[in-house]
Write a protein that holds these residues in place. Sequence first.
Motif, PDB file in Angstrom:
ATOM      1  N   TRP A   4       0.550  -1.286  -0.094  1.00  0.00           N
ATOM      2  CA  TRP A   4      -0.021   0.018   0.119  1.00  0.00           C
ATOM      3  C   TRP A   4       1.088   1.276  -0.044  1.00  0.00           C
ATOM      4  O   TRP A   4       1.735   1.453   0.868  1.00  0.00           O
ATOM      5  N   GLY A   5       0.737   2.072  -1.166  1.00  0.00           N
ATOM      6  CA  GLY A   5       1.455   3.368  -1.055  1.00  0.00           C
ATOM      7  C   GLY A   5       0.978   4.108  -2.200  1.00  0.00           C
ATOM      8  O   GLY A   5      -0.084   3.775  -2.900  1.00  0.00           O
ATOM      9  N   ILE A   6       1.272   5.527  -2.054  1.00  0.00           N
ATOM     10  CA  ILE A   6       0.955   6.569  -2.955  1.00  0.00           C
ATOM     11  C   ILE A   6       1.138   6.524  -4.282  1.00  0.00           C
ATOM     12  O   ILE A   6       0.422   7.136  -5.065  1.00  0.00           O
ATOM     13  N   ARG A   7       2.321   5.856  -4.733  1.00  0.00           N
ATOM     14  CA  ARG A   7       2.775   5.777  -5.848  1.00  0.00           C
ATOM     15  C   ARG A   7       1.800   4.730  -6.831  1.00  0.00           C
ATOM     16  O   ARG A   7       1.378   4.089  -6.223  1.00  0.00           O
ATOM     17  N   ALA A   8       1.869   5.033  -8.056  1.00  0.00           N
ATOM     18  CA  ALA A   8       1.277   4.190  -9.039  1.00  0.00           C
ATOM     19  C   ALA A   8       1.311   2.482  -8.710  1.00  0.00           C
ATOM     20  O   ALA A   8       0.504   1.846  -8.981  1.00  0.00           O
ATOM     21  N   ALA A  56      -2.509   4.580 -15.948  1.00  0.00           N
ATOM     22  CA  ALA A  56      -2.274   6.265 -16.458  1.00  0.00           C
ATOM     23  C   ALA A  56      -0.666   6.361 -16.326  1.00  0.00           C
ATOM     24  O   ALA A  56      -0.045   6.868 -17.037  1.00  0.00           O
ATOM     25  N   GLU A  57      -0.091   5.557 -15.278  1.00  0.00           N
ATOM     26  CA  GLU A  57       1.384   5.889 -15.065  1.00  0.00           C
ATOM     27  C   GLU A  57       1.939   5.113 -16.550  1.00  0.00           C
ATOM     28  O   GLU A  57       3.119   5.932 -16.817  1.00  0.00           O
ATOM     29  N   VAL A  58       1.468   4.087 -16.884  1.00  0.00           N
ATOM     30  CA  VAL A  58       2.099   3.546 -18.085  1.00  0.00           C
ATOM     31  C   VAL A  58       2.005   4.666 -19.450  1.00  0.00           C
ATOM     32  O   VAL A  58       3.079   4.713 -20.078  1.00  0.00           O
ATOM     33  N   ARG A  65       7.085  10.662 -19.838  1.00  0.00           N
ATOM     34  CA  ARG A  65       7.149  11.458 -18.607  1.00  0.00           C
ATOM     35  C   ARG A  65       6.779  10.611 -17.366  1.00  0.00           C
ATOM     36  O   ARG A  65       5.823  10.689 -16.977  1.00  0.00           O
ATOM     37  N   PRO A  66       7.541   9.790 -17.149  1.00  0.00           N
ATOM     38  CA  PRO A  66       7.473   8.649 -15.820  1.00  0.00           C
ATOM     39  C   PRO A  66       7.523   9.463 -14.613  1.00  0.00           C
ATOM     40  O   PRO A  66       8.333  10.612 -14.552  1.00  0.00           O
ATOM     41  N   ASP A  67       6.986   8.838 -13.598  1.00  0.00           N
ATOM     42  CA  ASP A  67       7.269   9.221 -12.244  1.00  0.00           C
ATOM     43  C   ASP A  67       8.683   9.261 -11.708  1.00  0.00           C
ATOM     44  O   ASP A  67       9.358   8.089 -11.817  1.00  0.00           O
ATOM     45  N   ALA A  68       9.294  10.270 -11.683  1.00  0.00           N
ATOM     46  CA  ALA A  68      10.745  10.061 -11.064  1.00  0.00           C
ATOM     47  C   ALA A  68      11.070   9.277  -9.796  1.00  0.00           C
ATOM     48  O   ALA A  68      12.249   9.063  -9.576  1.00  0.00           O
ATOM     49  N   ASN A  69      10.200   9.348  -9.072  1.00  0.00           N
ATOM     50  CA  ASN A  69      10.149   8.443  -7.881  1.00  0.00           C
ATOM     51  C   ASN A  69      10.026   6.946  -7.891  1.00  0.00           C
ATOM     52  O   ASN A  69      10.345   6.218  -6.991  1.00  0.00           O
ATOM     53  N   SER A  70       9.392   6.446  -8.926  1.00  0.00           N
ATOM     54  CA  SER A  70       9.198   5.223  -9.075  1.00  0.00           C
ATOM     55  C   SER A  70       8.926   4.703 -10.466  1.00  0.00           C
ATOM     56  O   SER A  70       8.150   4.127 -10.835  1.00  0.00           O
TER      57      SER A  70
END
Length: 130
Positions: A4-8, A56-58, A65-70
């Motif tokens: 469980w976490g906030i990232r995709a 949506a992250e894909v 434009r990926p999430d730099a943190n994950s």
Amino acid sequence: MGAWGIRAFDNDDAEDWLQDLLESPDVGSIEAAFADVIDAEDYLEAPQGEVAIAAAEVVAALQGRPDANSAREEIADLAFRPQPSLITMAQEALDRVLSEPSELLELWQDSDDYDAWRQSVLELKARVSG
């Protein structure tokens, strides 16, 4: 309890969906993830929302434009590029996840990390939109 976490990809449903997509790449899987959320007439279940966020992250990652943190490097290996209709579906799905009635929204509203989660979804929407 699962991840469980906030990232995709910080939760089990999203991670499982991503692994399925990577094993059998098909833009239809992304479209279906969005359609499940957009077409939900009543209560939107948390797993549907989690998968839509992952999809949506894909889409964001495939646009560079990926999430730099994950960021997930293996997404770049997918051989398709998002069409405008897929981007529109991603935006609509993220809006639906953030709207009542949404189990995922309710779960996060009950947590201390609601603001961070909401901000991550809004940032994702901005990355999807370009």
